[in-house]
Write an enzyme that holds these catalytic residues in place. Structure first.
Site, PDB file in Angstrom:
ATOM      1  CG  ASP A  58      -7.484   3.175  -4.087  1.00  0.00           C
ATOM      2  OD1 ASP A  58      -6.670   2.244  -4.267  1.00  0.00           O
ATOM      3  OD2 ASP A  58      -8.716   3.008  -4.045  1.00  0.00           O
ATOM      4  CG  PHE A  59      -1.993   5.627  -7.524  1.00  0.00           C
ATOM      5  CD1 PHE A  59      -3.140   6.125  -8.134  1.00  0.00           C
ATOM      6  CD2 PHE A  59      -0.988   6.510  -7.209  1.00  0.00           C
ATOM      7  CE1 PHE A  59      -3.272   7.474  -8.426  1.00  0.00           C
ATOM      8  CE2 PHE A  59      -1.104   7.867  -7.492  1.00  0.00           C
ATOM      9  CZ  PHE A  59      -2.255   8.346  -8.102  1.00  0.00           C
ATOM     10  CE  LYS A  60      -8.348  -0.850  -5.408  1.00  0.00           C
ATOM     11  NZ  LYS A  60      -8.892   0.508  -5.620  1.00  0.00           N
ATOM     12  CB  ALA A  62      -0.028  -4.390  -8.360  1.00  0.00           C
ATOM     13  CG  ASP A  63       5.367  -2.788 -11.756  1.00  0.00           C
ATOM     14  OD1 ASP A  63       6.259  -3.611 -12.037  1.00  0.00           O
ATOM     15  OD2 ASP A  63       4.774  -2.102 -12.610  1.00  0.00           O
ATOM     16  CB  ILE A  64       9.382  -5.263 -10.071  1.00  0.00           C
ATOM     17  CG1 ILE A  64       9.720  -3.950 -10.802  1.00  0.00           C
ATOM     18  CG2 ILE A  64       8.976  -6.363 -11.044  1.00  0.00           C
ATOM     19  CD1 ILE A  64      10.961  -4.049 -11.676  1.00  0.00           C
ATOM     20  CG  ASN A  66      13.674   0.227  -9.412  1.00  0.00           C
ATOM     21  OD1 ASN A  66      14.331   0.888  -8.607  1.00  0.00           O
ATOM     22  ND2 ASN A  66      13.480   0.620 -10.656  1.00  0.00           N
ATOM     23  N   PRO A 168     -14.108   0.175   2.333  1.00  0.00           N
ATOM     24  CG  PRO A 168     -13.135  -0.401   0.282  1.00  0.00           C
ATOM     25  CD  PRO A 168     -13.017  -0.648   1.758  1.00  0.00           C
TER      26      PRO A 168
END
Ligand code: C5P
Length: 211
Positions: A58-60, A62-64, A66, A168
């Protein structure tokens, strides 16, 4: 009937392995996230998986695209079976997570609505519905939706069809397995199990209530 997933948000490796060993027989998966991985290192994923229980990261994410690929590749190389990502960076970012997951034989879940009170501030009003649609378009395996708001889970189920929902908010955040178990594929329980005086008994009780 729903699966039971332990949110193992302890911060020490020893405590995490102690609780995982005590509870593994009653669980369908263990979810790990920043609290444990920042405390114990990503190698904890493989140590937990070696107990015979699938590990969800569960790292959520949220990036580009790549960067998402690089993060997810590390997650699966470490022994995780699934990763949880955010939808708001856009469809291309989400597709990168799904591609990495599927290239490793794993699964990708999309956070569509958070379970805490503040989650209602941002995710209602159509945003969660839009994220759920993005999860479908990107080919994700399922979504995360709040056990604390079963009506919202039901609304999102309409959009995602038979894809999985992991939910959850059960236990410490106030929801009960019975609130959502007919609507979801997995119930996520953290503090009510790992913080219990007898984590094994608590896991067994929650498993029975999910069945
Ligand atoms: O201890 P508790 O049962 O409240 O833990 C819930 C877990 O689920 C935590 O790891 C939290 O970060 C996570 N989570 C959540 N709501 C979401 C997504 C994840 O509570 N929408």
């Amino acid at each position: 009937m729903s699966a039971l997933i332990l949110a193992l948000d302890t911060t020490s490796r020893e405590e995490a392995l102690r609780i995982a060993s005590l509870t593994a027989d009653h669980l369908d998966a263990i979810k790990i996230g920043y609290p444990l991985v920042l405390g114990a290192g990503l190698s904890i994923a493989g140590e937990i998986a070696a107990l015979g229980v699938p590990v969800i990261a569960d790292f959520k994410v949220a990036d580009i695209p790549n960067t998402n690929t690089l993060i997810c590749d590390q997650v699966f190389a470490a022994g995780c079976s699934a990763v949880i990502c955010h939808a708001f960076p856009g469809g291309d970012s989400l597709e990168a997570c799904v591609a990495s997951a599927h290239a490793h034989g794993g699964e990708c879940f999309v956070v569509c609505e958070m379970s805490h009170p503040g989650g209602a501030e941002w995710f209602s009003g159509g945003v969660a519905e839009r994220f759920s649609g993005m999860a479908v378009t990107a080919g994700a395996d399922g979504i995360i939706a709040p056990a604390t708001r079963p009506a919202r889970v039901a609304a999102l189920r309409e959009i995602i069809g038979t894809k999985k929902i992991y939910s959850p908010g059960v236990g410490a955040q106030g929801a009960a397995p019975e609130d959502v178990k007919a609507l979801v594929d997995g119930v996520i329980v953290g503090r009510a199990i790992y913080g219990a005086a007898d984590p094994s008994a608590a896991a067994r009780e929650y498993r029975d209530r999910c069945r």
